[in-house]
Design a protein around this motif. Structure first.
Motif, PDB file in Angstrom:
ATOM      1  N   VAL A 289      32.361  42.684  43.698  1.00  0.00           N
ATOM      2  CA  VAL A 289      33.154  43.902  43.867  1.00  0.00           C
ATOM      3  C   VAL A 289      34.289  43.823  42.851  1.00  0.00           C
ATOM      4  O   VAL A 289      35.123  42.920  42.921  1.00  0.00           O
ATOM      5  CB  VAL A 289      33.707  44.027  45.299  1.00  0.00           C
ATOM      6  N   LYS A 290      34.307  44.759  41.897  1.00  0.00           N
ATOM      7  CA  LYS A 290      35.293  44.725  40.823  1.00  0.00           C
ATOM      8  C   LYS A 290      36.350  45.795  41.067  1.00  0.00           C
ATOM      9  O   LYS A 290      36.080  46.984  40.998  1.00  0.00           O
ATOM     10  CB  LYS A 290      34.627  44.928  39.458  1.00  0.00           C
ATOM     11  N   ILE A 291      37.569  45.355  41.340  1.00  0.00           N
ATOM     12  CA  ILE A 291      38.669  46.253  41.684  1.00  0.00           C
ATOM     13  C   ILE A 291      39.405  46.661  40.415  1.00  0.00           C
ATOM     14  O   ILE A 291      40.009  45.823  39.732  1.00  0.00           O
ATOM     15  CB  ILE A 291      39.645  45.576  42.661  1.00  0.00           C
ATOM     16  N   ASN A 292      39.374  47.947  40.107  1.00  0.00           N
ATOM     17  CA  ASN A 292      39.999  48.439  38.885  1.00  0.00           C
ATOM     18  C   ASN A 292      41.336  49.133  39.139  1.00  0.00           C
ATOM     19  O   ASN A 292      41.757  50.002  38.372  1.00  0.00           O
ATOM     20  CB  ASN A 292      39.046  49.395  38.167  1.00  0.00           C
ATOM     21  N   THR A 293      41.999  48.766  40.206  1.00  0.00           N
ATOM     22  CA  THR A 293      43.308  49.321  40.526  1.00  0.00           C
ATOM     23  C   THR A 293      44.079  48.308  41.355  1.00  0.00           C
ATOM     24  O   THR A 293      43.569  47.233  41.657  1.00  0.00           O
ATOM     25  CB  THR A 293      43.163  50.659  41.282  1.00  0.00           C
TER      26      THR A 293
END
Length: 250
Positions: free
Chosen positions: A186-190
Motif C-alpha cells: 500500500v503506497k501512501i502518496n499523502t
C-alpha cells in the motif's frame, strides 16, 4: 481460517501509521503482536486500542533493525503467540528535513537509509520465512510516495531513503513471483495523521488502518501495489472492494 485464528505481526505498529492499523485489526477480531524498542510507546499503544480487544494485543520490547536483535525477538514472539499468519510492515515512516545534500554528512545519510530501508530489509529477512510458504498468509508493506518526488526544499534525504524502500519492495515482487504468501504494498502518496493533527487532504490514520485491515482480511490479491492519493481512495480503492491496484507482474 477466521480472523480470531489469525495472528498479525504489525512491524512499526507503535507509530502513527501503525497504531491505526493495529486498532483496526484488533477491532476486526485479529490477534496482533507489536515489537518496539521503546516500552513507553507500547504502553501508549495499549492505552489507545479498544478496551474490549486489549487482551488480543501482544507487545514485546525488541530491535527489528539489527539481525541479532530481530532473531532474538522473533523467538520471544513465537513463544508468546505460537504462530504468525500475517505481517504488516509500516517501518520507516520518519520525517526528515535536514537541509540540502551539500550541507549533510555521510553519517546523516547513513542514518536516513538505516531508518527507512535497513529495518525494512532486516525484518523482512527474519520474519518472512514465518509466512512465506502458506497461501493463506499475507505480507503487506506500507510505503510512502516521498520516494518519487522532492516533497519540499530540505527533504532530499527523505526522498533518497523512501526511494530505496520502494525499490526494495519492487525487487521482492519480481524476485519472488510465485511465492505462495500474498505479497502486497500500500503506497501512501499523502500525509497521515491522527484526528487531532489532520491537515487538508491528509489521511486519518484510523481510516487508513481500516483499509489495510480489510486488505489483510480478504487475502485475495498478491504482488499488487495499491496507491492511495487522497482520503477518497481508501473507500473507493479498498473498502468498497473496487480494487484498482497496479499489478507489477504480467
Amino acid at each position: 481460517m477466521s480472523n480470531a485464528d489469525r495472528v498479525v505481526l504489525a512491524l512499526g505498529g507503535a507509530g502513527t501509521v501503525g497504531s491505526g492499523i493495529v486498532k483496526a485489526l484488533l477491532d476486526k477480531g485479529f490477534k496482533v503482536a507489536v515489537i518496539s524498542r521503546d516500552n513507553s510507546r507500547l504502553e501508549k499503544l495499549r492505552g489507545f486500542v479498544s478496551t474490549s480487544t486489549r487482551d488480543n494485543l501482544t507487545t514485546l520490547v525488541g530491535n527489528v533493525g539489527s539481525e541479532e536483535g530481530a532473531e532474538v525477538v522473533k523467538q520471544a514472539l513465537l513463544k508468546s503467540v505460537g504462530k504468525v499468519t500475517d505481517i504488516v510492515s509500516s517501518l520507516g515512516f520518519s520525517w526528515w528535513q535536514g537541509g540540502p545534500p551539500h550541507s549533510q554528512t555521510l553519517k546523516e545519510l547513513h542514518w536516513v537509509i538505516e531508518t527507512l530501508l535497513f529495518s525494512t530489509f532486516v525484518s523482512w529477512k527474519v520474519f518472512f520465512p514465518l509466512v512465506r510458504d502458506d497461501p493463506n498468509c499475507t505480507y503487506t508493506f506500507i510505503t510512502g510516495g516521498a520516494g518519487e518526488k522532492l516533497l519540499m526544499p530540505g527533504t532530499g534525504f527523505l526522498t533518497v531513503g523512501a526511494a530505496s524502500t520502494l525499490a526494495f519492495c519492487q525487487v521482492l515482487r519480481e524476485e519472488y513471483p510465485e511465492v505462495p504468501c500474498k505479497l502486497n504494498q500500500v503506497k501512501i502518496n499523502t500525509g497521515v495523521a491522527p484526528p487531532e493533527r489532520m491537515a487538508p487532504d491528509y489521511l486519518n490514520h484510523l481510516d487508513l488502518g481500516e483499509a489495510v485491515a480489510t486488505l489483510v482480511e480478504r487475502k485475495n490479491t498478491t504482488h499488487t501495489v495499491f496507491p492511495v492519493n487522497c482520503p477518497v481512495d481508501l473507500k473507493n480503492v479498498i473498502l468498497e472492494g473496487n480494487i484498482q491496484g497496479c499489478p507489477s507482474l504480467p
